[in-house]
Enzyme design. Structure first.
Site, PDB file in Angstrom:
ATOM      1  N   HIS A 116      -3.626  -5.002   0.574  1.00 40.77           N
ATOM      2  CA  HIS A 116      -3.080  -5.493   1.843  1.00 40.77           C
ATOM      3  C   HIS A 116      -3.130  -7.030   1.879  1.00 40.77           C
ATOM      4  O   HIS A 116      -4.182  -7.612   2.150  1.00 40.77           O
ATOM      5  CB  HIS A 116      -3.875  -4.928   3.021  1.00 40.77           C
ATOM      6  CG  HIS A 116      -3.607  -3.490   3.285  1.00 40.77           C
ATOM      7  ND1 HIS A 116      -2.609  -3.065   4.128  1.00 40.77           N
ATOM      8  CD2 HIS A 116      -4.195  -2.364   2.794  1.00 40.77           C
ATOM      9  CE1 HIS A 116      -2.597  -1.741   4.163  1.00 40.77           C
ATOM     10  NE2 HIS A 116      -3.547  -1.292   3.358  1.00 40.77           N
TER      11      HIS A 116
ATOM     12  N   CYS B 233       0.837  -1.201   0.000  1.00 41.77           N
ATOM     13  CA  CYS B 233       0.000   0.000   0.000  1.00 41.77           C
ATOM     14  C   CYS B 233       0.878   1.260   0.000  1.00 41.77           C
ATOM     15  O   CYS B 233       1.525   1.557  -0.990  1.00 41.77           O
ATOM     16  CB  CYS B 233      -0.975  -0.036   1.170  1.00 41.77           C
ATOM     17  SG  CYS B 233      -2.343   1.140   0.987  1.00 41.77           S
TER      18      CYS B 233
ATOM     19  N   GLU C  42      -1.763  -8.882   4.130  1.00 42.50           N
ATOM     20  CA  GLU C  42      -1.671  -9.366   5.505  1.00 42.50           C
ATOM     21  C   GLU C  42      -3.020  -9.596   6.161  1.00 42.50           C
ATOM     22  O   GLU C  42      -3.108 -10.295   7.183  1.00 42.50           O
ATOM     23  CB  GLU C  42      -0.830  -8.400   6.348  1.00 42.50           C
ATOM     24  CG  GLU C  42      -1.475  -7.047   6.627  1.00 42.50           C
ATOM     25  CD  GLU C  42      -1.197  -6.005   5.559  1.00 42.50           C
ATOM     26  OE1 GLU C  42      -1.143  -4.813   5.903  1.00 42.50           O
ATOM     27  OE2 GLU C  42      -1.047  -6.377   4.375  1.00 42.50           O
TER      28      GLU C  42
END
Length: 535
Positions: free
Chosen positions: A191, A101, A193
């Site tokens: 993202h 990001c 994660e």
């Protein structure tokens, strides 16, 4: 905990901890709310990772000598005059770098690309199309495929730096994933994660394993061995006192320290009278009789309940309990005498430095609710053997140490205990009712095989009475609220969707077995807007 005893999360400490022999990945934090998830995903691959704020990244990078670097997301815009940036040393050291990001945007801009304010902001679920193969996608995504990801950005990369190519695009991000295979630089606008990107963990695994070439030798067995040696080196022949609550963190810390130094450790277990049913006995039996750890059991319930009489404000309850705990613990510690160290179950999230964009890093450290402030008051040094671990890693270490599953897998329990599950004034009668209702509820959850599917479950005794009919008689008794939530980290949570049959049978059993209750309700509030606990 005062400034003099604040633990530092700086990667420059790595040479002194139990991770110096392992490969490491440095995570540069630009202020994302989910940076900790990056570290957890990396550690799931058996590779140790540390988070440092961008202001300290260069010093940490030079001291830590990581095998790879990950640049996190963040709320800033690279178009701002004072936008944070990654140290250029990271890009010239020959190590793989992954940007996420904001990390993608600053990588692109710092290396000669262009970032513009997005004409189409993307927040939430988005579809990404793979337009070329790359090492990150190997075995996960195929060229031409479309995949779900989680976006949260306004700016976007519009011109690539030299050496890069675009390998994926999205409706609001024509250049959504970029790759420079020669330098092993990769970056993505989404993202990976978060759980909302279904294949995200696999993409991070590819970066760790295939791009960085790390094999993953950081295990709980290795951590245990290194932590034991570290404790022995730190403590020497000194004596250690550990405040034992019966929770996972303090239990694992105590057993690990005892393995290292044996009877040089003394645990102090303060029963404030607001524990769950039979909890005090269970803790004493496990540590005193099973592990043979020197344990002082202090029943201070009368003192606590006397001081709490008439107190209804939840914050006042917490402060009263915290103050009394310190007083009682300090008095018992002084009776022992000669202790040089105080053990705490501090975890890694407690010592990670937060990021401030308004004048340098601000350090947010949550001291343990039980012993905060005691190290300075008693002139003791801290022993924090778990300060490198996340909660799930502490549980894994507990299993490695042989701690019974009933302790390792137990749900979180607040320091103030049942005091904050009993809104209003606390009395012995209310606590007894709540203990019994909670025990029945948890027993039903365990019998249904649901306990491990739930992050946290507990009963609450509401400060109201309602009319009921039992037999042929009118009753006017308390209401019990049941709470159960699913979560990955406690930051957000959804209520657990019990079926009606379970709720009905549990309600019936509580009303039949717990005197003083004639009504049971189930809390279907998520977090946010509510909190997990009621107070």
């Amino acid at each position: 905990m005062t400034a003099s005893s604040k633990p530092s999360a700086s990667a420059s400490d790595s040479s002194a901890d139990g991770t110096s022999a392992h490969d490491k990945i440095l995570i540069v934090d630009f202020g994302s709310q989910v940076t900790q998830l990056i570290a957890r995903r990396v550690r799931e691959e058996g590779v140790y990772s540390e988070i440092v704020p961008f202001q300290k990244a260069e010093a940490a990078f030079l001291a830590m000598k990581p095998k790879a670097v990950i640049l996190s997301g963040g709320p800033a815009s690279v178009l701002d005059r004072a936008a944070p940036a990654a140290p250029m040393a990271i890009f010239t050291a020959g190590v793989p770098v992954l940007g996420i990001c904001y990390g993608e945007q600053t990588m692109a801009q710092q290396l000669g690309g262009t970032v513009e304010a997005g004409h189409h902001r993307e927040f939430g679920r988005a579809a990404i199309e793979v337009i070329d193969a790359c090492a990150l996608f190997d075995g996960v995504w195929e060229k031409g495929g479309t995949y779900d990801v989680w976006m949260s950005h306004g700016d976007r990369v519009t011109k690539l730096p030299d050496g890069f190519r675009a390998v994926a695009k999205a409706p609001g991000s024509p250049i959504a994933v970029i790759a420079d295979d020669a330098r092993r630089f990769y970056a993505m606008q989404f993202h990976p994660e978060v759980v909302h990107t279904p294949d995200g963990a696999k993409l991070i695994r590819n970066f760790v394993r295939k791009v960085a070439g790390l094999t993953g030798d950081w295990t709980m067995r290795a951590f245990r061995e290194e932590a034991v040696e570290k404790i022995r080196t730190q403590v020497g022949k000194g004596r250690v006192i550990c405040g034992l609550s019966g929770g996972v963190d303090s239990s694992v810390a105590a057993i690990l320290i005892h393995e290292a130094i044996g009877d040089q450790l003394t645990c102090v277990f303060v029963d404030h009278g607001m524990l769950r049913k039979d909890e005090g006995k269970t803790v004493v039996d496990l540590f005193r009789h099973h592990y043979n750890i020197p344990l002082i059991h202090v029943d201070a319930s009368k003192k606590f309940l006397s001081e709490l009489a008439g107190v209804t404000d939840p914050e006042a309850k917490r402060k009263t309990i915290g103050r009394l705990f310190i007083d009682v613990f300090e008095a018992e510690a002084k009776k022992i005498g000669g202790a040089d160290f105080l053990a705490q179950g501090t975890l890694y999230p407690d010592v990670i430095e937060s990021v401030s964009f308004t004048g340098g890093p601000s350090v947010t450290i949550k001291s343990h609710h039980n012993v905060g402030g005691l190290p300075d008051r008693m002139n003791m040094k801290l022993v924090e053997p778990l300060r490198e671990l996340f909660k799930d890693e502490v549980r894994a270490l507990g299993r490695e140490l042989g701690l019974p599953e009933i302790f390792v897998g137990r749900h979180p329990f607040p320091g103030p205990g049942l005091a904050i599950r009993c809104p209003g004034e606390i009395t012995n009668e209310k606590l007894d009712i709540l203990r019994e209702a909670d025990a029945v509820y948890i027993d039903e959850i365990r019998k249904a095989g649901l306990y491990d599917n739930i992050w946290q479950a507990f009963a609450v005794l509401l400060p109201v009475k309602t009319v009921g009919v039992m037999g042929d008689s009118r009753t006017y008794d308390y209401v019990v609220g049941l709470r159960a939530v699913t979560s990955t980290d406690g930051m957000t949570a959804d209520f657990y969707p019990f079926d009606a049959q379970f709720l009905g049978s549990t309600s019936t059993r509580i009303i039949n077995e717990v005197k003083g209750v004639n009504r049971v309700v189930y809390d279907v509030t998520s977090k946010p807007p509510g909190t997990i606990e009621w107070e």
